[in-house]
Write a protein that holds these residues in place. Sequence first.
Motif, PDB file in Angstrom:
ATOM      1  N   TYR A 181       0.661  -1.056   0.046  1.00 44.00           N
ATOM      2  CA  TYR A 181       0.179   0.198   0.415  1.00 44.00           C
ATOM      3  C   TYR A 181       0.797   1.050  -0.097  1.00 44.00           C
ATOM      4  CZ  TYR A 181      -3.943   3.472   1.026  1.00 44.00           C
ATOM      5  OH  TYR A 181      -4.477   4.591   0.962  1.00 44.00           O
ATOM      6  N   TYR A 184       0.956   2.046  -3.729  1.00 44.69           N
ATOM      7  CA  TYR A 184       0.581   1.167  -4.297  1.00 44.69           C
ATOM      8  C   TYR A 184      -0.246   3.064  -4.037  1.00 44.69           C
ATOM      9  CZ  TYR A 184      -4.762   0.913  -6.065  1.00 44.69           C
ATOM     10  OH  TYR A 184      -5.581   1.052  -6.781  1.00 44.69           O
ATOM     11  N   SER A 185      -0.490   3.763  -2.989  1.00 50.47           N
ATOM     12  CA  SER A 185      -0.847   4.875  -2.725  1.00 50.47           C
ATOM     13  C   SER A 185      -0.308   6.150  -2.804  1.00 50.47           C
ATOM     14  CB  SER A 185      -0.808   5.149  -0.674  1.00 50.47           C
ATOM     15  OG  SER A 185       0.255   5.229  -0.161  1.00 50.47           O
ATOM     16  N   ARG A 190      -6.671   5.802  -7.098  1.00 50.36           N
ATOM     17  CA  ARG A 190      -5.899   4.784  -6.158  1.00 50.36           C
ATOM     18  C   ARG A 190      -7.612   4.084  -5.483  1.00 50.36           C
ATOM     19  NH1 ARG A 190      -3.372   7.646  -1.412  1.00 50.36           N
ATOM     20  NH2 ARG A 190      -5.338   8.517  -0.364  1.00 50.36           N
ATOM     21  N   ALA A 217      -4.649  -2.960   0.167  1.00 54.05           N
ATOM     22  CA  ALA A 217      -5.315  -1.580  -0.228  1.00 54.05           C
ATOM     23  C   ALA A 217      -6.986  -2.016   0.131  1.00 54.05           C
ATOM     24  CB  ALA A 217      -4.634  -1.480  -1.567  1.00 54.05           C
TER      25      ALA A 217
END
Length: 748
Positions: A181, A184-185, A190, A217
């Motif tokens: 995360y 990914y954040s 997202r 996530a």
Amino acid sequence: MNAPEPARDDLYVDAAYDMIVVSNRLPVDYQAGPDGETQWKSSPGGLVTALEPVMRAADGAWIGWAGVADREFEPFDNDGISIIPVPLSESELEEYYEGFSNDTLWPLYHDVIAPPSFHREWWDAYVRVNRRFAEAAARAAAPGAVVWVQDYQLQLVPKMLRESRPDLVIGFFNHIPFPAYGIYSQLPWRRQVVDGLLGADVIGFQRAADAGNFSRAVRRLFGYTTRGTLIEVPADDGEVRHVVARHFPISIDAAGFEEIARRPEVQARAREIRESLGNPETIMLGVDRLDYTKGIRHRLKAFGELLRDGRLSVEQATLVQVASPSRERVETYRQLRDEIELMVGRLNGDHSTLGHQAIAYLHHGYPREEMVALYLAADVMLVTALRDGMNLVAKEYVACRFDEDGALLLSEFTGASDELRQAILVNPHDIEGLKDAMVEAASMPRRERARRMRALRKRVRDNDVANWSATFLKTLTGAGIIAPGVPDALVAGLRRIASTERLLVALDFDGTLAPLVDRPEDARATGRARAAIERLAAADDTRVAIVSGRALESLRTVADPPHGALLSGSHGVELQLDGGGVTIDLRDGELAELQQLTRVLEESASSVDGAWVEWKPAGLALHTRRVDQAQAAELQRSVRERVASELPELTVRAGKNVLEFSVRPSDKGEALTRLRQHAGASAVVYVGDDVTDEDAFAALENDDLGVKVGQGKSLAAYRVRSPEDVALLLERLADERDVARNGVSRWP
């Protein structure tokens, strides 16, 4: 190219296919013929190999881009699979594919090995193209069909499909990693991407860690409850929908690779390769797309230092590096190619001799036979990816080594390392450790190589690509890949129900007893199915019923039922029981609705060649099986809209290439209940292939047995593949009834 209109909630159209695969690229490549005509060449890969059997069995379609910008192609058939091309413009290719997919998502999902770029216009193109793919799938999918979406380019498609076609069973498989995360954040969109993926019923990942990253996530972004592999997603109706997010490690056609490796000409080619390289003691091989995630630079650096330090010499070892071209319109990849070719040139200049080359660098792809010969020629396979969802090259090398020789050096940052634990596992960032591992692999004793390779080969053979697809589809639908014949579990069910006192065998006709045909009046039950039905109907303790959406008159003609058979037509509106048919008397209001419906459908069908209307006692059906797919889609959509506007109270059913309207509601479940009561049945076997048969499956009781023919969402506990297998099922049921009466079996 203008974007298509947004999807609508009433988007039920051609309704042709029970199984649909949606991927960025089609399984065929476009080629311009010598006279400018369009030609298509199959591009066999692991995914195609895995899905071909189920696609053919389930009347499947493959949706994807044809690989040519600014060109539109009509749907066509290729080797038993329907192909539905989705067009992309040149600007969409730049923004959706090269931009957002490969310069935003790809580096982000590979742990930011290269910095991702974030551009709003790329995101807008990604949304637009995902919607186009989703609409193509919604148009092509039969009611209750299975739609399996592939990979990171299409992460918004599941939710778009869920909104327009809530009846579908939707799967998604992510072929690349899913990042932690914290990484990914960084993606500005997202929430939208995760929300898009949550439209699927099952989300597959290569590694358990990837599935865990996705679930975390979901918790961070939405606060949804997750329990193990289950995610609880609130639905619009206030209920909770359960989404499965788990790992399904992909694999290869292991038997196919071994078959090629055993060919004498391929083995002879492997010997030629060794001779052309000067017959060194050790050939090390790297096979990669030219990509910064593959660790090619780390591999070259380690090999160069081994030569520099004298731990290896060019007389002892040669590195063959196959780097197939990849995304050469993206600047990052052009820079990578320049850097690698500069490294290769320097190392060869420093270490090669007239008789021995340090590195053989090959910047192009090869046919599969040549790759297998390279695998057989190589003593050490180098897989040094910095981050990889799986890396199938490692599995291909193992599958080819039927001689139980060769050493596999494998990065621990690949999905393959979770399974191939007998490889020499390395951290490619640790150059000293990588060098030690390369020397270890080159000097490993023959007995140790054989021990490791035997274990690796067993793992790859036991978990091949067919197993991967079957496992995913079984999780998604409960069916997996449906093998021909009658499965053992169904045989046991038939044996159990055969001993019931009074049995009703109720059977759908089209697609169940009879293969689907272009002209419904030409449909006939298979000879074996008809013979088995006659055997069953001849017994005093067994009744046979044929339950169809056809009008009763049509059903009598095509089914030619055996003496004593019960018939249900028009989805239960008409019943023919013992002593004759049951006709219905329509009320004045229903007759007026039927007259208005007739006018609407006849006007609509007359405007499209190949469309035709079937009259039924309490309704009409619009058939589009003989209509071009795009025209059929538009026709069904316009008819639905017009009927909904002018006759909103009518019952509407979507079947395979047909829309059915009825002024008096009924369904196959009601028909089955009445047939059970009339027959006095103590148990029922019901077999059907269409979404309309789900009403009958829902009406079954605990001691009954339901069999779905083919793929698709179903309440039935059992499945068979085709009408040919239905015939086998009925033969087996007739035999088991004989056994129950007489105690003699012809089956082991």
